[in-house]
Structure formats: structure tokens, C-alpha cells
Design a protein around this motif. Structure first.
Motif, PDB file in Angstrom:
ATOM      1  N   ILE A 170       0.826  -1.267   0.070  1.00 35.82           N
ATOM      2  CA  ILE A 170       0.113   0.090   0.006  1.00 35.82           C
ATOM      3  C   ILE A 170       0.988   1.275  -0.003  1.00 35.82           C
ATOM      4  O   ILE A 170       0.694   2.029  -0.724  1.00 35.82           O
ATOM      5  CB  ILE A 170      -0.985   0.083   1.164  1.00 35.82           C
ATOM      6  N   ASP A 187      -9.979   7.650   2.747  1.00 34.25           N
ATOM      7  CA  ASP A 187     -10.900   6.442   2.602  1.00 34.25           C
ATOM      8  C   ASP A 187     -10.632   6.485   0.889  1.00 34.25           C
ATOM      9  O   ASP A 187     -10.455   5.415   0.316  1.00 34.25           O
ATOM     10  CB  ASP A 187     -12.508   6.427   2.808  1.00 34.25           C
ATOM     11  N   LEU A 190      -7.256   5.432  -0.307  1.00 36.79           N
ATOM     12  CA  LEU A 190      -7.145   3.844  -0.144  1.00 36.79           C
ATOM     13  C   LEU A 190      -7.883   3.187  -1.148  1.00 36.79           C
ATOM     14  O   LEU A 190      -7.473   1.918  -1.403  1.00 36.79           O
ATOM     15  CB  LEU A 190      -7.685   3.620   1.448  1.00 36.79           C
ATOM     16  N   GLU A 191      -9.118   3.769  -1.470  1.00 41.85           N
ATOM     17  CA  GLU A 191      -9.842   2.767  -2.465  1.00 41.85           C
ATOM     18  C   GLU A 191      -9.040   2.933  -3.993  1.00 41.85           C
ATOM     19  O   GLU A 191      -8.899   2.106  -4.580  1.00 41.85           O
ATOM     20  CB  GLU A 191     -11.108   3.602  -2.879  1.00 41.85           C
ATOM     21  N   LYS A 194      -6.102   0.470  -3.630  1.00 43.34           N
ATOM     22  CA  LYS A 194      -6.633  -0.944  -3.809  1.00 43.34           C
ATOM     23  C   LYS A 194      -6.929  -1.160  -5.181  1.00 43.34           C
ATOM     24  O   LYS A 194      -6.842  -2.259  -5.794  1.00 43.34           O
ATOM     25  CB  LYS A 194      -7.954  -1.038  -3.020  1.00 43.34           C
ATOM     26  N   LYS A 338      -7.828  -0.577   8.580  1.00 41.48           N
ATOM     27  CA  LYS A 338      -8.211  -0.565   7.364  1.00 41.48           C
ATOM     28  C   LYS A 338      -7.172  -0.927   6.516  1.00 41.48           C
ATOM     29  O   LYS A 338      -7.749  -1.279   5.247  1.00 41.48           O
ATOM     30  CB  LYS A 338      -8.703   1.059   7.311  1.00 41.48           C
ATOM     31  N   TYR A 339      -5.853  -0.434   6.534  1.00 41.98           N
ATOM     32  CA  TYR A 339      -4.944  -0.903   5.827  1.00 41.98           C
ATOM     33  C   TYR A 339      -5.050  -2.411   5.475  1.00 41.98           C
ATOM     34  O   TYR A 339      -4.804  -2.844   4.501  1.00 41.98           O
ATOM     35  CB  TYR A 339      -3.618  -0.481   6.299  1.00 41.98           C
ATOM     36  N   VAL A 342      -7.769  -3.427   3.217  1.00 41.54           N
ATOM     37  CA  VAL A 342      -7.479  -3.256   1.821  1.00 41.54           C
ATOM     38  C   VAL A 342      -6.486  -4.193   1.357  1.00 41.54           C
ATOM     39  O   VAL A 342      -6.808  -4.816   0.187  1.00 41.54           O
ATOM     40  CB  VAL A 342      -6.679  -1.760   1.745  1.00 41.54           C
TER      41      VAL A 342
END
Length: 350
Positions: A170, A187, A190-191, A194, A338-339, A342
Motif C-alpha cells: 500500500i 478512504d 485507499l480505494e 486498492k 483499514k490498511y 485493503v
């Protein structure tokens, strides 16, 4: 004296200065490849009376999982700086009595006094070794002279790309996409990360879980380019003399930096051997040994004064703490859960 006997004598001398009596014992270490090489562990065992047993991890996420499954199995762990705080907050480790560990004063203060290492006046870890994460590649297979993380996303090398099986993928992707704070992504960011990793996935030959696995992948012509811990894989692949060589570079998007430390597992009955080991690893035998085994950078510059020539010291960044400031040093992500979510979603994607 033979080289082996000399090593044993130097180890015995180092241990003789420690503030406790020698006693037989056991030491079970949860650590990384190269961190318990017999070249420097055997002399320690013979001089200290402490028998070392090592179990290896492939990711920092393994430390919590293995300790939660049965922490009593281990005495010392060696997580990276971004995981030290998690081990403390989870109650997996005890603070360290620094009076029982010699050599700490020789460690770079940027490491020994780091706010993740010293919390509220208590020391929770003893720095061990540090380094960076580079891109490694086959110059006979990769066109031009790459300088960007983008080579890991290039469709021209489909099926010949690898990445470490770790949430740090990431961080790499976030830097490639131009996000400045890779440890506190929104968020939306991160999306996007991903999506980019899922887009990359068909290009990946394999996510590697250990330096040894990456060495095999490259040596067997399965992989031409990957991220890698600076020094180790290139040293090992080139030593095999397969008819080709590999080289490394720090990407223009900056390289990551890491520092691994020794921590004392909560309630271990082997504190004496643990203190001896931590002290030994700050001695010339320990620091020179682990640096030679891994190709990484020593945390205690004075300890390697006599085992490295000027060229080696320059290569291993001895007394070059400014190099640390050029790196994106690992930190625990603000939203670790959250990481992990993902990264697991990426690996689960078709």
C-alpha cells in the motif's frame, strides 16, 4: 588461533563484561531470515551457555499472530519500527531493563531514543539493524535504466513482477500515485490504491513472503523485477553466479526505510539469556555478524569500526544518519485495521 576460535574468544570477552553471571538457558527468538545465522549465533551460544532457537517470520503482521497463538513459546522478537508500538499496546512485551544490556549508548540516538522505543521513560526495544527497501531488477531483461516504482506496474513485464506479501505494498502504491502521507491515507486514497493494486495483480508472478523465496524466484528466472530489502537478495542472487546479475535502485518516489529492534516477550523466564543476547548483538561480534549475514546497516557504528573497510562503511551507511532522513521511514498506519482490510481485499481479488 583459527578464525573460529578467535571469534569465540572475542565473544567470551564481550560477554565477560556483562553485569550478570553466566548460566545455562534457552532463548527462543521470533525473527527474520539472516538474524540468527550460525556464523555469529554459534559463538554466542558457546560463550554464554544460552541455546538459541529461531523461528522466522515473513511479515511484521506475523508477530502478533504468532504471539497471540502462544506467546510463551518465544522470549525475544525483532519487529520493525512500525510494529513496536503495537506489540507494546497489545501487552505482548515487557519493558527492558537497560542496566542489564550493554552497548545501548553506542546506538544512533535517532533510533535508541525514538518515541516508539522510549515511552514515558521506559525502554521497550533495543535497536538491532536497519536498512531501506529498494527495487531490484535484471538489467539484461528490463529495458533502459528504471528509476521509478512504475516499473512494478509495467505491463511489458507481465508475469515477471513480484512484490512483498505485506501491507507495505500500500505504501509503495500510494507513493507511486503521488499521495504524500502514505501512513494516513483517506478512504478515497485507499480505494484508489486498492484499485491500482488489483489492476497490477495480473502482472504479478507471485507475492513473496521471505527474502529466500525472492532469491529463488529471481535465480530461477521466474521474476525479473521486485521490491526487496536493500542488500540481501542482490547479495544472495549474485553469489549464485547464474550467468546474470541483479542490481538495485532507490526509486525517484523515495525508498522506504525500516529499523528492526529486539523486544522482550512478556513474562519470559529467560530474561538473563535475553539480556545477554541483546548485549551481544551490540558488540562487534553481533553487529558485524548480522551485517555480514544480511547486507543491512548496523545501528551501532562504533561496533563495526574494525570489521568494515572504508568502502563497506560507505555502502552500509555507517555514520551516515542523514540517509535515514532521505527515506520514508516506516510508521504504524493511523488506521492499521483499514490498511489490513485493503491489503487482504487485494489478495482475495481474482
Amino acid at each position: 588461533m583459527t578464525g573460529r576460535r578467535t571469534a569465540q574468544a572475542l565473544t567470551a570477552l564481550a560477554l565477560a563484561t556483562l553485569p550478570f553471571a553466566a548460566a545455562a538457558g534457552e532463548l527462543n527468538i521470533l525473527t527474520w531470515e539472516g538474524y540468527a545465522d550460525p556464523a555469529f549465533i554459534t559463538p554466542f551460544e558457546e560463550a554464554s551457555g544460552c541455546t538459541v532457537s529461531a523461528t522466522y517470520v515473513g511479515s511484521n503482521d506475523d508477530f502478533a499472530a504468532k504471539l497471540a497463538a502462544g506467546g510463551g513459546v518465544y522470549d525475544v522478537i525483532t519487529p520493525s519500527l512500525d510494529t513496536v508500538g503495537m506489540m507494546r499496546l497489545a501487552g505482548f512485551v515487557d519493558p527492558i531493563d537497560t542496566a542489564a544490556v550493554s552497548g545501548i549508548s553506542g546506538i544512533y540516538p535517532e533510533f535508541s531514543e525514538h518515541p516508539e522505543i522510549v515511552v514515558d521513560g521506559e525502554t521497550w526495544a533495543v535497536p538491532l539493524i536497519w536498512g531501506s527497501v529498494s527495487v531490484i531488477y535484471r538489467p539484461d531483461k528490463i529495458s533502459g535504466t528504471p528509476d521509478s516504482i512504475g516499473v512494478l506496474f509495467d505491463p511489458a513485464y507481465k508475469g515477471k513482477i513480484s512484490m512483498w506479501d505485506d501491507k507495505s505494498a500500500i505504501y509503495w502504491t500510494a507513493r507511486y500515485l503521488g499521495y504524500p502521507n502514505v501512513f494516513d491515507l483517506s478512504d478515497a486514497e485507499l480505494e484508489a490504491v486498492k484499485a491500482k493494486l488489483i489492476e497490477q495483480k495480473p502482472l504479478i508472478r507471485k507475492y513473496w513472503s521471505s527474502a529466500g523465496e525472492l532469491t529463488d524466484l529471481m535465480a530461477n528466472n521466474e521474476v525479473w523485477v521486485s521490491n526487496a530489502w536493500t542488500g540481501l537478495t542482490s547479495k544472495d542472487v549474485n553469489a549464485l553466479e547464474k550467468g546474470f546479475s541483479v542490481v538495485e535502485f532507490s526509486p525517484k518516489e523515495k525508498a522506504e526505510g525500516w529499523m528492526d529492534s529486539m523486544m522482550l516477550v512478556r513474562g519470559t523466564p529467560n530474561q538473563e539469556c535475553a539480556a545477554k543476547f541483546m548485549s551481544y548483538m551490540q558488540s562487534a561480534q553481533g553487529q558485524c555478524g548480522i551485517a555480514a549475514s544480511t547486507g543491512y546497516f548496523p545501528v551501532n557504528p562504533g561496533a563495526v569500526a574494525d570489521c568494515m573497510d572504508a568502502a563497506m562503511k560507505e555502502e552500509r551507511k555507517v555514520d551516515n544518519i542523514d540517509f535515514v532522513k532521505s527515506l520514508v521511514m516506516w510508521q504504524q498506519p493511523v488506521r492499521l485495521d483499514k490498511y489490513l482490510e485493503v491489503w487482504n481485499a487485494v489478495k482475495a481479488a481474482p
